[in-house]
Write a protein that holds these residues in place. Structure first.
Motif, mmCIF file in Angstrom:
data_model
loop_
_atom_site.group_PDB
_atom_site.id
_atom_site.type_symbol
_atom_site.label_atom_id
_atom_site.label_comp_id
_atom_site.label_asym_id
_atom_site.label_seq_id
_atom_site.Cartn_x
_atom_site.Cartn_y
_atom_site.Cartn_z
ATOM 1 N N ALA A 141 0.847 -1.186 0.000
ATOM 2 C CA ALA A 141 0.000 0.000 0.000
ATOM 3 C C ALA A 141 0.887 1.242 0.000
ATOM 4 O O ALA A 141 2.114 1.151 0.102
ATOM 5 N N CYS A 142 0.248 2.398 -0.123
ATOM 6 C CA CYS A 142 0.962 3.666 0.004
ATOM 7 C C CYS A 142 1.078 4.021 1.479
ATOM 8 O O CYS A 142 0.216 3.643 2.285
ATOM 9 N N LEU A 143 2.117 4.747 1.820
ATOM 10 C CA LEU A 143 2.226 5.227 3.198
ATOM 11 C C LEU A 143 0.989 6.034 3.549
ATOM 12 O O LEU A 143 0.408 5.879 4.617
ATOM 13 N N TRP A 144 0.570 6.896 2.632
ATOM 14 C CA TRP A 144 -0.709 7.623 2.713
ATOM 15 C C TRP A 144 -1.015 8.137 1.320
ATOM 16 O O TRP A 144 -0.116 8.527 0.585
ATOM 17 N N THR A 145 -2.270 8.100 0.944
ATOM 18 C CA THR A 145 -2.649 8.673 -0.342
ATOM 19 C C THR A 145 -4.107 9.095 -0.342
ATOM 20 O O THR A 145 -4.960 8.406 0.230
ATOM 21 N N PRO A 146 -4.419 10.219 -0.977
ATOM 22 C CA PRO A 146 -5.803 10.604 -1.194
ATOM 23 C C PRO A 146 -6.273 10.206 -2.595
ATOM 24 O O PRO A 146 -7.407 10.460 -2.969
ATOM 25 N N MET A 147 -5.395 9.563 -3.393
ATOM 26 C CA MET A 147 -5.648 9.301 -4.807
ATOM 27 C C MET A 147 -5.650 7.806 -5.105
ATOM 28 O O MET A 147 -5.103 7.010 -4.351
ATOM 29 N N ASP A 148 -6.238 7.445 -6.244
ATOM 30 C CA ASP A 148 -6.312 6.033 -6.623
ATOM 31 C C ASP A 148 -5.086 5.550 -7.392
ATOM 32 O O ASP A 148 -4.612 4.439 -7.178
ATOM 33 N N LYS A 149 -4.537 6.376 -8.273
ATOM 34 C CA LYS A 149 -3.451 5.929 -9.148
ATOM 35 C C LYS A 149 -2.222 5.425 -8.399
ATOM 36 O O LYS A 149 -1.627 4.404 -8.790
ATOM 37 N N PRO A 150 -1.778 6.075 -7.326
ATOM 38 C CA PRO A 150 -0.611 5.547 -6.591
ATOM 39 C C PRO A 150 -0.839 4.147 -6.034
ATOM 40 O O PRO A 150 0.093 3.348 -5.956
ATOM 41 N N ILE A 151 -2.093 3.842 -5.654
ATOM 42 C CA ILE A 151 -2.390 2.492 -5.155
ATOM 43 C C ILE A 151 -2.177 1.473 -6.261
ATOM 44 O O ILE A 151 -1.527 0.446 -6.073
ATOM 45 N N PHE A 152 -2.693 1.769 -7.447
ATOM 46 C CA PHE A 152 -2.616 0.811 -8.552
ATOM 47 C C PHE A 152 -1.204 0.676 -9.090
ATOM 48 O O PHE A 152 -0.855 -0.361 -9.666
ATOM 49 N N LYS A 153 -0.384 1.690 -8.906
ATOM 50 C CA LYS A 153 1.021 1.593 -9.316
ATOM 51 C C LYS A 153 1.762 0.525 -8.509
ATOM 52 O O LYS A 153 2.760 -0.027 -8.966
ATOM 53 N N LYS A 154 1.271 0.247 -7.302
ATOM 54 C CA LYS A 154 1.895 -0.788 -6.467
ATOM 55 C C LYS A 154 1.606 -2.183 -7.020
ATOM 56 O O LYS A 154 2.266 -3.150 -6.658
ATOM 57 N N TYR A 155 0.621 -2.290 -7.915
ATOM 58 C CA TYR A 155 0.208 -3.597 -8.424
ATOM 59 C C TYR A 155 0.311 -3.674 -9.949
ATOM 60 O O TYR A 155 -0.401 -4.441 -10.580
#
Length: 224
Positions: A210-224
């Motif tokens: 996961a992201c350390l913290w995010t208000p957005m969707d794209k950074p989450i999907f970049k992890k996968y």
């Protein structure tokens, strides 16, 4: 007049400074990953993360050893119940956005202001699916039974309940389709706790990247 202009300029500079710091934090902390936990247990529960380009849902089996969601998120609450549905997607968000903003073109300033400042209430959007296809907007993650149990607890605790412990169905005609419904939820949406923050925390709850913290969707999907 000069004093008033100075006050207005100061307020404007504070606002610009706040936005700058917020954006730096949003992009910076989103880029930092929290790793998946190490486990030797068998991974045999498939979940998904799903985005519409702005908002992230967490998708889980309708029925498993850990939870039978159909007993709480009942099929009868959707327009066209399909009891053969195998998956249910959960998304948490601002109630005003969910119920009063069918499209971005219809977004009202009052709705956006209340959401950004935490003045509104929240809701959970539940959508049933028979199947999902993996692509750029839909990622499958396989987890252990113990990890899934923790995810069940996280999602369950996001729902408000009545005195009998039932999830509170929101009666509305603002459904997105024939297989979804809305429920009252805990917490308030704001700039620091968004729908994507909720989904990101769901991944943390079950020990996934996961992201350390995010208000957005794209950074989450970049992890996968």
């Amino acid at each position: 007049m000069r004093k008033l202009l100075k006050i207005i300029l100061r307020i404007l500079l504070y606002f610009i400074g706040f936005i700058a710091v917020y954006l730096i934090a949003a992009f910076g902390l989103s880029a930092i990953s929290t790793p998946a936990e190490n486990t030797s247990d068998t991974k045999n529960v498939d979940i998904y993360i799903l985005t519409n380009g702005v908002h992230t849902d967490v998708v889980v089996p309708v029925e498993s050893d850990a939870a039978d969601w159909s007993k709480k998120v009942e099929f009868k609450n959707v327009r066209k119940p399909d009891t053969t549905a195998r998956l249910v997607a959960f998304g948490w968000g601002d109630k005003g956005f969910y119920l009063n903003t069918p499209t971005w073109a219809q977004l009202k300033f009052s709705v956006a202001f209340k959401a950004a400042t935490g003045l509104s209430t929240s809701a959970i959007h539940a959508t049933f699916y028979n199947s999902l296809t993996e692509d750029a907007s839909c990622k499958k993650i396989t987890i252990t039974k113990e990890q899934y149990k923790r995810l069940v607890v996280y999602i369950s605790q996001s729902f408000k309940t009545d005195s009998a412990g039932n999830y509170i169905d929101i009666k509305t005609t603002a459904n997105y389709g024939d297989t979804d419904a809305f429920y009252e939820a805990h917490r308030r949406y704001n700039l620091f706790y968004t729908c994507n923050t909720w989904a990101n925390n769901a991944l943390k709850a079950c020990g996934q990247k996961a992201c350390l913290w995010t208000p957005m969707d794209k950074p989450i999907f970049k992890k996968y």
